[in-house]
Design an enzyme around this catalytic site. Structure first.
Site, mmCIF file in Angstrom:
data_model
loop_
_atom_site.group_PDB
_atom_site.id
_atom_site.type_symbol
_atom_site.label_atom_id
_atom_site.label_comp_id
_atom_site.label_asym_id
_atom_site.label_seq_id
_atom_site.Cartn_x
_atom_site.Cartn_y
_atom_site.Cartn_z
ATOM 1 N N GLU A 40 0.839 -1.196 0.000
ATOM 2 C CA GLU A 40 0.000 0.000 0.000
ATOM 3 C C GLU A 40 0.880 1.255 0.000
ATOM 4 O OE1 GLU A 40 -3.699 1.864 2.637
ATOM 5 O OE2 GLU A 40 -2.292 0.484 3.590
ATOM 6 N N LYS A 114 -9.489 2.281 -2.485
ATOM 7 C CA LYS A 114 -9.761 1.735 -1.150
ATOM 8 C C LYS A 114 -11.115 2.220 -0.640
ATOM 9 C CE LYS A 114 -7.468 1.413 3.395
ATOM 10 N NZ LYS A 114 -6.261 1.849 4.143
ATOM 11 N N CYS A 155 -5.522 -3.053 2.619
ATOM 12 C CA CYS A 155 -5.295 -2.889 4.053
ATOM 13 C C CYS A 155 -6.561 -3.015 4.900
ATOM 14 C CB CYS A 155 -4.568 -1.565 4.296
ATOM 15 S SG CYS A 155 -3.698 -1.465 5.893
#
Length: 272
Positions: A40, A114, A155
């Site tokens: 990330e 995300k 994540c």
């Protein structure tokens, strides 16, 4: 399929980060990797919005992304840029945290922003408000490749099982989970969450991670993981920079799903 996870310590200088990542991607390809994944925010990890505003680019003119496309094409590999922090045209000035899947021809096959923002208070000294700097995505993404469908996550997404279920239901046999995980939550939850997502969905989970001291007030957990569809940790990258490689047996997905066909057993129910 030989798969390599890149683990390194990104800082606030995108040019320096790019040099490290390019070297590691080339080393992984030289070692035989066909699919290489970076963590990330590979381009810059910073707690300063002023610094981010100064060094970040829009997708169309981002030099980090252009270099990754070039390297994928030259090396003839599939490359997941775990995510890049990118400028957007949003009125509030927030950035995007965007993952890219790049083909061996250097073409962007899929993009994923995300969805879930890391807004938490871990303890009195460690607080994160990701949504203050990044605007959340709104769309789940599955990409077709010659070796199967790949679901993209980033994540904090791993704490939301319904996203992973949706990706598996859409045909994903591999789900990527690049991260810059907190050391506190990493020690407590990282492996457990990734193994659970693999077991629940009978899918490979590929989680390249940031590691080490990224800045005066930011550290990351490391321990890049490759987890099998049966929930076995096939490789752990430890807490230092390096390349973690595994030759994946993609038929493990079918075997695991036949043994426990839970994807076929979902039922609608009334909420409490």
């Amino acid at each position: 399929m030989k798969t390599a996870l890149i683990q390194f310590t990104a800082g606030e200088d995108p040019d320096a980060n790019l040099k490290v990542v390019r070297r590691m991607v080339h080393d992984a390809a030289k070692a035989g990797a066909e699919f290489v994944l970076t963590p990330e925010v590979s381009n810059v990890l910073s707690n300063s919005r002023r610094r981010q505003q100064a060094v970040l680019h829009h997708e169309a003119d981002d030099p980090f992304l252009a270099a990754m496309q070039e390297d994928a094409g030259v090396l003839g590999i599939w490359l997941l840029v775990g995510s890049l922090a990118l400028k957007t045209d949003d009125e509030d000035g927030r950035f995007a945290n965007r993952s890219f899947l790049i083909s061996p021809e250097g073409k962007i096959v899929a993009r994923y922003d995300k969805i879930h923002m890391f807004d938490v208070e871990i303890d009195e000294t460690e607080t994160y408000r990701e949504s203050a700097a990044y605007r959340p995505g709104t769309r789940a993404v599955v990409a077709d490749t010659p070796f199967g469908k790949i679901g993209l996550t980033i994540c904090y997404d791993m704490r939301f099982p319904h996203l992973y279920r949706g990706l598996a239901k859409a045909g994903a046999t591999i789900i990527t989970a690049p991260a810059a995980f907190s050391p506190v939550t990493g020690k407590a939850h990282w492996e457990s969450l990734l193994r659970a997502r693999a077991i629940e969905n009978g899918a490979f989970i590929l989680a390249p991670a940031q590691c080490g001291q990224n800045g005066p007030k930011r550290a990351t957990h490391g321990h890049s993981l490759i987890v099998s569809p049966w929930g076995e940790v096939l490789a752990d990258g430890g807490d230092a920079p390096g390349i973690t490689m595994v030759d994946l047996d993609l038929e493990d997905v079918g075997r695991s799903r036949r043994r426990v066909p839970s994807l076929d057993h979902d039922r609608e129910f009334e909420s409490p």
